[in-house]
Scaffold this motif. Structure first.
Motif, PDB file in Angstrom:
ATOM      1  N   VAL A  95      -4.839  -1.215  -1.260  1.00  0.00           N
ATOM      2  CA  VAL A  95      -3.947  -0.083  -1.535  1.00  0.00           C
ATOM      3  C   VAL A  95      -4.377   1.126  -0.718  1.00  0.00           C
ATOM      4  CG1 VAL A  95      -3.297   1.593  -3.320  1.00  0.00           C
ATOM      5  CG2 VAL A  95      -3.205  -0.852  -3.813  1.00  0.00           C
ATOM      6  N   THR A  98      -3.674   0.152   3.433  1.00  0.00           N
ATOM      7  CA  THR A  98      -2.434  -0.427   3.953  1.00  0.00           C
ATOM      8  C   THR A  98      -1.190   0.454   3.960  1.00  0.00           C
ATOM      9  OG1 THR A  98      -1.903  -1.406   1.797  1.00  0.00           O
ATOM     10  CG2 THR A  98      -3.124  -2.781   3.376  1.00  0.00           C
ATOM     11  N   PRO A  99      -1.108   1.599   3.309  1.00  0.00           N
ATOM     12  CA  PRO A  99       0.195   2.288   3.268  1.00  0.00           C
ATOM     13  C   PRO A  99       0.729   2.727   4.629  1.00  0.00           C
ATOM     14  CG  PRO A  99      -1.500   3.686   2.312  1.00  0.00           C
ATOM     15  CD  PRO A  99      -2.101   2.334   2.536  1.00  0.00           C
ATOM     16  N   LEU A 102       1.642  -0.385   6.931  1.00  0.00           N
ATOM     17  CA  LEU A 102       2.848  -1.034   6.405  1.00  0.00           C
ATOM     18  C   LEU A 102       4.088  -0.183   6.678  1.00  0.00           C
ATOM     19  CD1 LEU A 102       1.650  -2.498   2.977  1.00  0.00           C
ATOM     20  CD2 LEU A 102       2.443  -3.792   4.957  1.00  0.00           C
ATOM     21  N   GLY A 110       7.897  -1.954   4.129  1.00  0.00           N
ATOM     22  CA  GLY A 110       6.450  -1.832   4.053  1.00  0.00           C
ATOM     23  C   GLY A 110       6.020  -0.965   2.881  1.00  0.00           C
ATOM     24  N   LEU A 111       6.757   0.131   2.657  1.00  0.00           N
ATOM     25  CA  LEU A 111       6.447   0.983   1.511  1.00  0.00           C
ATOM     26  C   LEU A 111       6.730   0.257   0.201  1.00  0.00           C
ATOM     27  CD1 LEU A 111       7.696   4.487   2.709  1.00  0.00           C
ATOM     28  CD2 LEU A 111       5.351   3.646   2.515  1.00  0.00           C
ATOM     29  N   TRP A 114       3.839  -2.030  -0.365  1.00  0.00           N
ATOM     30  CA  TRP A 114       2.691  -1.239  -0.807  1.00  0.00           C
ATOM     31  C   TRP A 114       2.845  -0.819  -2.265  1.00  0.00           C
ATOM     32  CZ3 TRP A 114       1.965   3.687  -2.707  1.00  0.00           C
ATOM     33  CH2 TRP A 114       0.635   4.090  -2.806  1.00  0.00           C
ATOM     34  N   LEU A 117       1.969  -3.712  -4.455  1.00  0.00           N
ATOM     35  CA  LEU A 117       0.513  -3.883  -4.405  1.00  0.00           C
ATOM     36  C   LEU A 117      -0.182  -2.830  -5.282  1.00  0.00           C
ATOM     37  CD1 LEU A 117      -1.655  -5.592  -2.957  1.00  0.00           C
ATOM     38  CD2 LEU A 117      -1.674  -3.867  -1.164  1.00  0.00           C
ATOM     39  N   ALA A 118       0.299  -1.589  -5.204  1.00  0.00           N
ATOM     40  CA  ALA A 118      -0.277  -0.512  -6.023  1.00  0.00           C
ATOM     41  C   ALA A 118      -0.029  -0.765  -7.514  1.00  0.00           C
ATOM     42  CB  ALA A 118       0.310   0.834  -5.605  1.00  0.00           C
TER      43      ALA A 118
END
Length: 191
Positions: A95, A98-99, A102, A110-111, A114, A117-118
């Motif tokens: 986290v 990668t933001p 991505l 990509g966001l 993310w 994932l967050a």
């Protein structure tokens, strides 16, 4: 395990076969065999039924096994806590780093990745916090002692409990600073 020996002893005193005992406590003969050989443990309801059939208290039936059961439960707690801690560590760093890549390479998608994932990292963090509250371990020293299978004495525990609010504040600040540094580095790298 002492429970198996106790079961055999009381079964013998009452001249009950494994089949007869199994019928009385509503389990299979194989289950009785597994309990007597220590391959598995009965649930609470079965222990109560067994104590009624044998005419003894559950304490007498479990004589010697309580400490063994506590040890097994503690080992399971340690393994679970360790597993969730490693998972969270990996997710946290993902986290954290990668933001920007991505977003740069996948844009809106990509966001979205993310954010998922967050959310997973947050769910794991909440699970860890719930486990820490259940086990009454909050500070680094308490967690370290728990993972080593030890406990702190009363004075050490009181000191650690006094440190809890400060350690949480410092941990929050440290995470914020790390996130800021990583963000600045990522911006310069992908600009």
């Amino acid at each position: 395990m002492e429970l198996g020996n106790q079961m055999k002893k009381f079964r013998g005193e009452l001249s009950l076969s494994q089949d007869a005992l199994a019928e009385k406590i509503y389990v299979s003969r194989q289950t009785i065999s597994n309990w007597e050989t220590g391959k598995s443990y009965p649930d609470v309801n079965s222990l109560i039924r067994m104590s009624e059939v044998f005419g003894v208290s559950v304490d007498i039936l479990l004589k010697g096994d309580v400490e063994e059961m506590k040890k097994i439960i503690k080992e399971d707690d340690i393994n679970d806590f360790t597993k969730y801690s490693w998972l969270y560590t990996i997710l946290f760093f993902m986290v954290l780093i990668t933001p920007i890549p991505l977003a740069k390479f996948l844009g809106f998608w990509g966001l979205g990745i993310w954010a998922v994932l967050a959310a997973v990292a947050m769910a794991v963090a909440l699970k860890i916090e719930k486990k820490k509250k259940t086990l009454n371990i909050q500070t680094y020293r308490e967690i370290q002692a728990f993972l080593e299978g030890k406990t702190l004495d009363e004075i050490e525990a009181a000191r650690e409990e006094g440190k809890r609010p400060y350690q949480k504040l410092l941990l929050g600040l440290a995470c914020g600073v790390i996130a800021l540094v990583v963000s600045v580095i990522m911006i310069f790298l992908f600009k």
